[in-house]
Design a protein around this motif. Structure first.
Motif, PDB file in Angstrom:
ATOM      1  N   ASP A  80       0.815  -1.209   0.000  1.00  0.00           N
ATOM      2  CA  ASP A  80       0.000   0.000   0.000  1.00  0.00           C
ATOM      3  C   ASP A  80       0.856   1.270   0.000  1.00  0.00           C
ATOM      4  OD1 ASP A  80      -2.360   1.591   0.235  1.00  0.00           O
ATOM      5  OD2 ASP A  80      -1.946   1.788   2.380  1.00  0.00           O
ATOM      6  N   ARG A  81       1.812   1.345   0.884  1.00  0.00           N
ATOM      7  CA  ARG A  81       2.622   2.571   0.994  1.00  0.00           C
ATOM      8  C   ARG A  81       3.511   2.780  -0.233  1.00  0.00           C
ATOM      9  NH1 ARG A  81       2.142   0.687   6.152  1.00  0.00           N
ATOM     10  NH2 ARG A  81       0.846   2.057   7.407  1.00  0.00           N
ATOM     11  N   TYR A  82       3.976   1.700  -0.826  1.00  0.00           N
ATOM     12  CA  TYR A  82       4.770   1.835  -2.050  1.00  0.00           C
ATOM     13  C   TYR A  82       3.923   2.469  -3.154  1.00  0.00           C
ATOM     14  CZ  TYR A  82       6.651   0.648  -6.589  1.00  0.00           C
ATOM     15  OH  TYR A  82       7.074   0.716  -7.887  1.00  0.00           O
ATOM     16  N   PHE A  83       2.720   1.970  -3.352  1.00  0.00           N
ATOM     17  CA  PHE A  83       1.878   2.498  -4.429  1.00  0.00           C
ATOM     18  C   PHE A  83       1.415   3.922  -4.136  1.00  0.00           C
ATOM     19  CE2 PHE A  83       1.507  -2.067  -5.426  1.00  0.00           C
ATOM     20  CZ  PHE A  83       1.870  -2.008  -6.765  1.00  0.00           C
ATOM     21  N   ARG A  84       1.214   4.243  -2.870  1.00  0.00           N
ATOM     22  CA  ARG A  84       0.879   5.628  -2.512  1.00  0.00           C
ATOM     23  C   ARG A  84       2.041   6.556  -2.856  1.00  0.00           C
ATOM     24  NH1 ARG A  84      -3.272   6.643   1.204  1.00  0.00           N
ATOM     25  NH2 ARG A  84      -4.407   4.788   1.816  1.00  0.00           N
ATOM     26  N   ASP A 107      -5.033  13.754   0.647  1.00  0.00           N
ATOM     27  CA  ASP A 107      -5.677  14.292   1.851  1.00  0.00           C
ATOM     28  C   ASP A 107      -7.132  13.842   1.944  1.00  0.00           C
ATOM     29  OD1 ASP A 107      -3.310  15.483   2.536  1.00  0.00           O
ATOM     30  OD2 ASP A 107      -3.919  17.514   1.984  1.00  0.00           O
ATOM     31  N   ALA A 108      -7.827  13.809   0.814  1.00  0.00           N
ATOM     32  CA  ALA A 108      -9.224  13.359   0.816  1.00  0.00           C
ATOM     33  C   ALA A 108      -9.308  11.883   1.210  1.00  0.00           C
ATOM     34  CB  ALA A 108      -9.845  13.576  -0.562  1.00  0.00           C
ATOM     35  N   ARG A 109      -8.410  11.096   0.677  1.00  0.00           N
ATOM     36  CA  ARG A 109      -8.414   9.661   0.989  1.00  0.00           C
ATOM     37  C   ARG A 109      -8.167   9.433   2.479  1.00  0.00           C
ATOM     38  NH1 ARG A 109      -4.619   6.552  -2.892  1.00  0.00           N
ATOM     39  NH2 ARG A 109      -3.159   7.998  -1.960  1.00  0.00           N
ATOM     40  N   GLU A 110      -7.219  10.159   3.040  1.00  0.00           N
ATOM     41  CA  GLU A 110      -6.930  10.006   4.472  1.00  0.00           C
ATOM     42  C   GLU A 110      -8.033  10.606   5.332  1.00  0.00           C
ATOM     43  OE1 GLU A 110      -4.657   7.992   5.764  1.00  0.00           O
ATOM     44  OE2 GLU A 110      -4.295   7.547   3.664  1.00  0.00           O
ATOM     45  N   GLY A 111      -8.664  11.673   4.848  1.00  0.00           N
ATOM     46  CA  GLY A 111      -9.792  12.246   5.577  1.00  0.00           C
ATOM     47  C   GLY A 111     -10.947  11.267   5.677  1.00  0.00           C
ATOM     48  N   ILE A 112     -11.193  10.552   4.605  1.00  0.00           N
ATOM     49  CA  ILE A 112     -12.252   9.538   4.615  1.00  0.00           C
ATOM     50  C   ILE A 112     -11.894   8.415   5.586  1.00  0.00           C
ATOM     51  CG2 ILE A 112     -13.362   7.755   3.208  1.00  0.00           C
ATOM     52  CD1 ILE A 112     -13.172   9.787   0.857  1.00  0.00           C
ATOM     53  N   ARG A 113     -10.619   8.023   5.591  1.00  0.00           N
ATOM     54  CA  ARG A 113     -10.179   6.964   6.526  1.00  0.00           C
ATOM     55  C   ARG A 113     -10.416   7.396   7.970  1.00  0.00           C
ATOM     56  NH1 ARG A 113      -6.911   2.825   4.788  1.00  0.00           N
ATOM     57  NH2 ARG A 113      -6.074   2.603   6.881  1.00  0.00           N
ATOM     58  N   ARG A 114     -10.074   8.625   8.290  1.00  0.00           N
ATOM     59  CA  ARG A 114     -10.263   9.113   9.661  1.00  0.00           C
ATOM     60  C   ARG A 114     -11.742   9.192  10.010  1.00  0.00           C
ATOM     61  NH1 ARG A 114      -6.354  13.487   8.494  1.00  0.00           N
ATOM     62  NH2 ARG A 114      -4.334  12.485   8.684  1.00  0.00           N
ATOM     63  N   PHE A 115     -12.544   9.646   9.055  1.00  0.00           N
ATOM     64  CA  PHE A 115     -13.981   9.785   9.276  1.00  0.00           C
ATOM     65  C   PHE A 115     -14.632   8.433   9.557  1.00  0.00           C
ATOM     66  CE2 PHE A 115     -18.368  10.016   7.684  1.00  0.00           C
ATOM     67  CZ  PHE A 115     -18.854  11.016   8.512  1.00  0.00           C
ATOM     68  N   THR A 116     -14.172   7.399   8.860  1.00  0.00           N
ATOM     69  CA  THR A 116     -14.746   6.064   9.047  1.00  0.00           C
ATOM     70  C   THR A 116     -14.165   5.362  10.269  1.00  0.00           C
ATOM     71  OG1 THR A 116     -13.144   5.076   7.519  1.00  0.00           O
ATOM     72  CG2 THR A 116     -15.274   5.762   6.600  1.00  0.00           C
ATOM     73  N   GLY A 117     -13.196   5.986  10.938  1.00  0.00           N
ATOM     74  CA  GLY A 117     -12.676   5.433  12.185  1.00  0.00           C
ATOM     75  C   GLY A 117     -11.545   4.442  12.034  1.00  0.00           C
ATOM     76  N   ARG A 118     -10.915   4.414  10.882  1.00  0.00           N
ATOM     77  CA  ARG A 118      -9.765   3.510  10.714  1.00  0.00           C
ATOM     78  C   ARG A 118      -8.563   4.093  11.425  1.00  0.00           C
ATOM     79  NH1 ARG A 118     -10.490   1.780   4.449  1.00  0.00           N
ATOM     80  NH2 ARG A 118     -12.580   0.976   4.654  1.00  0.00           N
ATOM     81  N   GLY A 119      -7.568   3.282  11.663  1.00  0.00           N
ATOM     82  CA  GLY A 119      -6.428   3.622  12.501  1.00  0.00           C
ATOM     83  C   GLY A 119      -5.724   4.926  12.204  1.00  0.00           C
ATOM     84  N   THR A 120      -5.502   5.699  13.254  1.00  0.00           N
ATOM     85  CA  THR A 120      -4.792   6.965  13.125  1.00  0.00           C
ATOM     86  C   THR A 120      -3.312   6.723  12.855  1.00  0.00           C
ATOM     87  OG1 THR A 120      -6.292   7.732  14.825  1.00  0.00           O
ATOM     88  CG2 THR A 120      -4.581   9.234  14.166  1.00  0.00           C
ATOM     89  N   GLU A 121      -2.757   5.704  13.489  1.00  0.00           N
ATOM     90  CA  GLU A 121      -1.336   5.389  13.285  1.00  0.00           C
ATOM     91  C   GLU A 121      -1.076   5.005  11.830  1.00  0.00           C
ATOM     92  OE1 GLU A 121       2.433   5.504  14.291  1.00  0.00           O
ATOM     93  OE2 GLU A 121       0.816   5.916  15.713  1.00  0.00           O
ATOM     94  N   GLN A 122      -1.955   4.201  11.272  1.00  0.00           N
ATOM     95  CA  GLN A 122      -1.812   3.803   9.874  1.00  0.00           C
ATOM     96  C   GLN A 122      -1.991   5.020   8.965  1.00  0.00           C
ATOM     97  OE1 GLN A 122      -4.533   0.774   8.624  1.00  0.00           O
ATOM     98  NE2 GLN A 122      -3.440   0.409   6.708  1.00  0.00           N
ATOM     99  N   SER A 123      -2.879   5.903   9.320  1.00  0.00           N
ATOM    100  CA  SER A 123      -3.106   7.111   8.538  1.00  0.00           C
ATOM    101  C   SER A 123      -1.860   7.984   8.514  1.00  0.00           C
ATOM    102  CB  SER A 123      -4.286   7.894   9.104  1.00  0.00           C
ATOM    103  OG  SER A 123      -4.530   9.036   8.341  1.00  0.00           O
ATOM    104  N   ARG A 124      -1.197   8.104   9.661  1.00  0.00           N
ATOM    105  CA  ARG A 124       0.050   8.893   9.709  1.00  0.00           C
ATOM    106  C   ARG A 124       1.124   8.276   8.824  1.00  0.00           C
ATOM    107  NH1 ARG A 124      -1.010  10.714  15.355  1.00  0.00           N
ATOM    108  NH2 ARG A 124      -0.732   8.565  16.009  1.00  0.00           N
ATOM    109  N   ALA A 125       1.228   6.951   8.854  1.00  0.00           N
ATOM    110  CA  ALA A 125       2.218   6.262   8.023  1.00  0.00           C
ATOM    111  C   ALA A 125       1.899   6.444   6.540  1.00  0.00           C
ATOM    112  CB  ALA A 125       2.274   4.784   8.387  1.00  0.00           C
ATOM    113  N   ASN A 126       0.615   6.392   6.206  1.00  0.00           N
ATOM    114  CA  ASN A 126       0.218   6.606   4.812  1.00  0.00           C
ATOM    115  C   ASN A 126       0.535   8.030   4.359  1.00  0.00           C
ATOM    116  OD1 ASN A 126      -0.756   4.000   4.600  1.00  0.00           O
ATOM    117  ND2 ASN A 126      -2.863   4.577   5.020  1.00  0.00           N
ATOM    118  N   GLN A 127       0.267   9.013   5.207  1.00  0.00           N
ATOM    119  CA  GLN A 127       0.576  10.402   4.858  1.00  0.00           C
ATOM    120  C   GLN A 127       2.083  10.587   4.696  1.00  0.00           C
ATOM    121  OE1 GLN A 127      -1.567  11.941   3.379  1.00  0.00           O
ATOM    122  NE2 GLN A 127      -2.434  13.543   4.667  1.00  0.00           N
ATOM    123  N   PHE A 128       2.864   9.887   5.510  1.00  0.00           N
ATOM    124  CA  PHE A 128       4.325   9.956   5.375  1.00  0.00           C
ATOM    125  C   PHE A 128       4.737   9.461   3.987  1.00  0.00           C
ATOM    126  CE2 PHE A 128       8.521   7.922   5.783  1.00  0.00           C
ATOM    127  CZ  PHE A 128       9.269   9.037   6.108  1.00  0.00           C
TER     128      PHE A 128
END
Length: 151
Positions: A80-84, A107-128
């Motif tokens: 996932d992170r490679y393709f991102r 940002d929209a993709r990560e905003g949706i993840r946060r809104f749906t309650g998926r992991g914040t730690e994973q979201s930070r790694a994805n944004q990185f």
């Protein structure tokens, strides 16, 4: 005509490289094309032509979609992170329009993840990974072992 925005009803000034628009009618009555132009002006797209920026944004969006499609096709664990990073990298290489599209999509993709309650730690790694790719660094840093060379 009532409710339509005429060119004489808007004024624009530039301060510190940013356009400021003043309308005499409410925004709710603006045509969508005027709203889009306003968004571009707020972004400060005055260093290049509108066409070039929109072209780069379209190409960047296509790069992001291609990376997403490749990720789905590869169906590879921990990719996932490679393709991102790769999608953001390819989009940012298009120019300012591509980098803008990559940031908005990420940002929209990560905003949706946060809104749906998926992991914040994973979201930070994805944004990185997203920022890593947009900054022009090699996305292969996130490449999982054994991923086919096609990707």
């Amino acid at each position: 005509m009532k409710g339509q925005l005429n060119i004489t009803e808007a004024s624009a000034t530039q301060r510190n490289g940013i356009f400021i628009l003043v309308f005499s009618r409410p925004y709710s009555r603006m045509k969508p094309s005027i709203a889009i132009i306003c968004c571009f002006l707020v972004l400060g797209v005055d260093s290049q032509s509108w066409f070039e920026f929109m072209k780069e944004a379209g190409q960047g969006t296509r790069d992001m979609w291609r990376a997403y499609s490749d990720m789905r096709e590869a169906n590879w664990k921990y990719s996932d992170r490679y393709f991102r990073a790769r999608g953001n990298y390819d989009a940012a290489q298009r120019g300012p329009g591509g980098a803008w599209a990559a940031k908005v999509i990420s940002d929209a993709r990560e905003g949706i993840r946060r809104f749906t309650g998926r992991g914040t730690e994973q979201s930070r790694a994805n944004q990185f990974a997203n920022e890593w790719g947009r900054s022009g660094r090699d996305p292969n840093y996130f490449r999982p072992p054994g991923l086919p060379s096609k990707y």
